[in-house]
Write an enzyme that holds these catalytic residues in place. Structure first.
Site, short mmCIF file in Angstrom:
data_model
loop_
_atom_site.label_atom_id
_atom_site.label_comp_id
_atom_site.label_asym_id
_atom_site.label_seq_id
_atom_site.Cartn_x
_atom_site.Cartn_y
_atom_site.Cartn_z
N LYS A 199 22.12 -30.85 64.65
CA LYS A 199 21.44 -29.61 64.25
C LYS A 199 20.71 -28.96 65.42
O LYS A 199 20.85 -27.77 65.66
CB LYS A 199 20.41 -29.89 63.13
N ARG A 242 13.47 -29.59 54.27
CA ARG A 242 14.00 -30.93 54.11
C ARG A 242 13.74 -31.49 52.72
O ARG A 242 14.12 -32.63 52.45
CB ARG A 242 13.34 -31.84 55.12
N ARG A 297 20.96 -40.61 72.49
CA ARG A 297 20.18 -39.36 72.57
C ARG A 297 19.03 -39.48 73.57
O ARG A 297 18.31 -40.46 73.60
CB ARG A 297 19.63 -38.98 71.20
N ARG A 354 13.56 -41.00 72.19
CA ARG A 354 12.58 -40.90 71.10
C ARG A 354 12.40 -42.27 70.48
O ARG A 354 13.39 -42.92 70.18
CB ARG A 354 13.12 -39.94 70.03
N ARG A 409 15.18 -43.06 58.21
CA ARG A 409 15.35 -41.61 58.25
C ARG A 409 16.59 -41.18 57.47
O ARG A 409 16.60 -40.15 56.80
CB ARG A 409 15.43 -41.12 59.69
P1 ADP Z 1 16.25 -35.19 63.57
O1 ADP Z 1 16.59 -33.97 64.39
O2 ADP Z 1 16.74 -36.43 64.22
O3 ADP Z 1 16.66 -35.08 62.16
P2 ADP Z 1 13.62 -34.13 63.66
O4 ADP Z 1 13.27 -33.94 65.09
O5 ADP Z 1 14.08 -32.96 62.90
O6 ADP Z 1 14.69 -35.30 63.59
O7 ADP Z 1 12.41 -34.77 62.89
C1 ADP Z 1 11.70 -35.89 63.37
C2 ADP Z 1 10.66 -36.32 62.34
O8 ADP Z 1 9.73 -35.24 62.14
C3 ADP Z 1 11.21 -36.61 60.96
O9 ADP Z 1 11.68 -37.95 60.84
C4 ADP Z 1 9.99 -36.34 60.08
O10 ADP Z 1 9.06 -37.42 60.15
C5 ADP Z 1 9.35 -35.15 60.77
N1 ADP Z 1 9.84 -33.86 60.23
C6 ADP Z 1 10.51 -32.90 60.92
N2 ADP Z 1 10.79 -31.84 60.12
C7 ADP Z 1 10.28 -32.16 58.89
C8 ADP Z 1 10.25 -31.50 57.63
N3 ADP Z 1 10.80 -30.27 57.46
N4 ADP Z 1 9.64 -32.12 56.59
C9 ADP Z 1 9.08 -33.33 56.75
N5 ADP Z 1 9.08 -34.02 57.89
C10 ADP Z 1 9.67 -33.44 58.97
P1 ADP Z 2 19.84 -33.52 65.10
O1 ADP Z 2 18.98 -32.37 65.54
O2 ADP Z 2 20.71 -33.17 63.93
O3 ADP Z 2 19.07 -34.78 64.86
P2 ADP Z 2 20.85 -33.52 67.86
O4 ADP Z 2 21.30 -32.12 68.07
O5 ADP Z 2 19.62 -33.98 68.52
O6 ADP Z 2 20.84 -33.86 66.28
O7 ADP Z 2 22.06 -34.47 68.31
C1 ADP Z 2 21.97 -35.89 68.22
C2 ADP Z 2 22.60 -36.52 69.46
O8 ADP Z 2 24.03 -36.33 69.43
C3 ADP Z 2 22.16 -35.91 70.78
O9 ADP Z 2 22.16 -36.94 71.74
C4 ADP Z 2 23.24 -34.85 71.10
O10 ADP Z 2 23.38 -34.64 72.50
C5 ADP Z 2 24.48 -35.52 70.52
N1 ADP Z 2 25.45 -34.57 69.93
C6 ADP Z 2 25.19 -33.45 69.21
N2 ADP Z 2 26.32 -32.87 68.79
C7 ADP Z 2 27.34 -33.64 69.24
C8 ADP Z 2 28.78 -33.58 69.14
N3 ADP Z 2 29.38 -32.57 68.46
N4 ADP Z 2 29.50 -34.55 69.74
C9 ADP Z 2 28.90 -35.56 70.41
N5 ADP Z 2 27.56 -35.69 70.54
C10 ADP Z 2 26.79 -34.74 69.97
#
Ligand code: ADP
Ligand code: ADP
Ligand code: ZN
Length: 217
Positions: free
Chosen positions: A13, A88, A127, A160, A171
């Protein structure tokens, strides 16, 4: 254009939101980045959020909604935005509708990134993120030009600590229980667009940009 990115943690995302933001000249609003910054700066909100983030749980709705509302009220969001990591929960989605309704605007599309579970796990383990600008890299699939250094801003990349396996499992559970109902919610509003996220980053991006260009003229 007003877009929501949906999908499990690790789906890509953030990576795609950043590209969409550039492509359509709109701000990327990432609640995860906002929280990480607050934790880093040790603010009162950051301290509260940290407990939840470290254990892989969602931060309580009232904290999140307030932050997003404040962010959406900044002038740069008038031109549109891409929400990454919000909403979320169903409650957050409903509150978002109310906030936008007050402004007389609405969401144009919800991009639902579909990925296999094994894919997601592999993405987490590789990541690396920039705490300063929020850019996200992958040691294998999207490496920075210089190892450990952010291409965009030159700051140090970190792993992270909620990307460790035990926290990732929590998660993913939180996603299944609390976030996945949003798929039906947005489907019923005819906003949901499924995107195959198992392909390389640029291919996924092309699919998204193509549908968005078709959606909004
Ligand atoms: P990822 O991209 O791996 O899904 P995020 O960076 O979006 O993780 O979120 C990291 C953490 O921040 C989540 O595990 C949660 O604890 C918190 N968080 C982020 N966005 C939200 C949301 N919209 N509602 C509740 N918690 C959130
Ligand atoms: P989210 O915000 O949904 O948690 P991220 O955008 O941070 O996800 O992506 C998670 C990990 O996967 C990062 O290390 C990113 O560089 C990698 N990644 C994202 N999209 C792809 C893809 N299409 N193919 C391979 N790796 C990817
Ligand atoms: Zn950076």
């Amino acid at each position: 254009m007003r877009i929501i990115m949906l999908g499990p943690p690790g789906a890509g995302k953030g990576t795609q939101a950043r590209k969409i933001a550039e492509e359509f000249h709109i701000p990327q609003i990432s609640t995860g980045d906002i929280f990480r910054r607050a934790v880093e700066e040790n603010t009162a909100m950051g301290k509260k959020a940290k407990e939840y983030m470290d254990s892989g749980m969602l931060v309580p709705d009232d904290i999140v909604v307030g932050i997003v509302e404040e962010r959406l009220n900044k002038p740069d969001a008038d031109a549109g935005f891409v929400l990454d990591g919000f909403p979320r929960t169903l409650y957050q989605a409903e509150r978002l509708e109310q906030i936008l309704e007050k402004k007389g605007v609405h969401i144009d599309a919800v991009i639902n990134i579909l990925v296999q579970r094994e894919t997601v796990i592999e993405r987490f383990t590789g990541r690396r993120v920039c705490q300063v600008c929020g850019a996200s890299y992958h040691i294998k699939y999207n490496p920075p030009k210089k190892p450990g250094v952010c291409d965009a801003c030159g700051n140090k990349l970190i792993t992270r600590h909620d990307d460790e396996l035990e926290t990732v499992k929590k998660r993913l559970e939180e996603y299944e229980q609390k976030t996945s109902p949003l798929i039906e919610f947005y489907k019923s509003r005819h906003l949901l667009i499924d995107i195959d996220g198992n392909k390389p980053i640029d291919e996924v991006n092309k699919s998204i940009v193509d549908v968005l260009r078709g959606e909004t003229k």
